[in-house]
Design a protein around this motif. Sequence first.
Motif, PDB file in Angstrom:
ATOM      1  N   ASN A  43       0.836  -1.222   0.000  1.00  0.00           N
ATOM      2  CA  ASN A  43       0.000   0.000   0.000  1.00  0.00           C
ATOM      3  C   ASN A  43       0.866   1.266   0.000  1.00  0.00           C
ATOM      4  OD1 ASN A  43       1.041  -0.259   2.533  1.00  0.00           O
ATOM      5  ND2 ASN A  43      -0.940  -0.288   3.604  1.00  0.00           N
ATOM      6  N   ASP A  46      -0.834   4.847  -0.212  1.00  0.00           N
ATOM      7  CA  ASP A  46      -1.617   5.410   0.889  1.00  0.00           C
ATOM      8  C   ASP A  46      -0.916   6.591   1.552  1.00  0.00           C
ATOM      9  OD1 ASP A  46      -3.471   3.489   0.348  1.00  0.00           O
ATOM     10  OD2 ASP A  46      -2.949   2.180   2.057  1.00  0.00           O
ATOM     11  N   GLN A  65      -3.127   5.586  -6.705  1.00  0.00           N
ATOM     12  CA  GLN A  65      -4.058   4.645  -6.090  1.00  0.00           C
ATOM     13  C   GLN A  65      -4.429   3.540  -7.054  1.00  0.00           C
ATOM     14  OE1 GLN A  65      -4.932   4.779  -2.804  1.00  0.00           O
ATOM     15  NE2 GLN A  65      -5.795   2.724  -3.179  1.00  0.00           N
ATOM     16  N   GLN A  68      -1.542   1.190  -7.357  1.00  0.00           N
ATOM     17  CA  GLN A  68      -1.463   0.321  -6.164  1.00  0.00           C
ATOM     18  C   GLN A  68      -2.470  -0.809  -6.245  1.00  0.00           C
ATOM     19  OE1 GLN A  68      -1.083   2.002  -2.066  1.00  0.00           O
ATOM     20  NE2 GLN A  68      -3.073   0.993  -1.734  1.00  0.00           N
TER      21      GLN A  68
END
Length: 380
Positions: A43, A46, A65, A68
């Motif tokens: 992640n 984030d 995002q 990911q």
Amino acid sequence: MRPKRRLRPTLRLRLTLLNAVLLVGAGALLLLMAWLITADLLNPADSLPPGTTVTLADGQVMEAQQWQDSLLATAQTELFAKGAAAVAAISVVGVLGAYAVVGRALRPLHQVTATAQKLGGETMDQRINYAGADDEVAELADTFDEMLDRLGAAFTAQQRFVANASHELRTPLAVMRTEIDVTMSDPQVDTAELKRMANVVRDASERANALVDALLMLARSEGRTGLRAEPLDLGMGVRGALSAMDREVQRIKINVSTDLGPAPVIGDPSLLDRLAGNLIENAVRYNHLGGRIWVSSGIDGGYARLMVGNTGFEVDQADVAGLFEPFRRGGRERTGARGSGLGLSIVRAVCQAHGGTVGAVALKGGGMEVTIALPLASQQ
């Protein structure tokens, strides 16, 4: 006996399936943990500000995002595919290995089964003789071999007992038949000869009847069925036995001394009377002219004890234990009529049936002392 089936849940199959379940379960758990760890660690976007973009190696620009999510999906898909393949491979290898290892470990059990199936009167000498690791299977195999040793000894003793009993019964029967045949074949037989034959036949029949009674008494004592439990004194049977043997005692001039103290027990009166009777009869039968018999009873260390001793021929202490086996006679009989050879066997069986013990000691110079020990009535 359980019917044999082609497909049955054998111990080998059950252990193999258990191993397979454990392997698949452990692999699935590890795969799930790797799945969760991957989702938790992949992640990096984030920590970036919203709207951040990344440029891939091929020049493509994507939002952080979105990149990911794509990376996590790809990692999880490869993890699942490769992990499932690894779990399947490990499970197959583990199952085959477990099947082989369990089969090898259970091989002695098959030996036990095969040996048990082949056991018979002619194969009682077969043993497993397991030479593997010192584990539970080895303990089972050794226990089975020890059991076979005991069974073999019991089987041999039974065969010897049956052969001896047959021989003992055949002798008086042969005497009776011979006497009858010889006498009846004489055309000039007279009353005196018939009376002589009748006396011989009567003596032989009494001997055969005594042997049958002794065999029944021995079977009843060893079977321990139908035993009565009544309070009585262990020394009481001695007086009746001495009274029954009084004529024989007087004939061979045996000196009898008694010291009968209280020896309360609870048991079967007929068996305990026979116990005392056999000891007294043996003491008279295996004595010599002008010999001695001494009898005592009393309480010693929580047991009621009865001791019968006699003079007579010398007995080796190493041979004393064998005198309690059926049809074993110690040495030559000096004074009494020939017995059945079951007297001391019955004594031992009666003692064991009442939770007691019997022991004998050969005396220097000849003779023997036999001591009976039964639990006191207050402790039964």
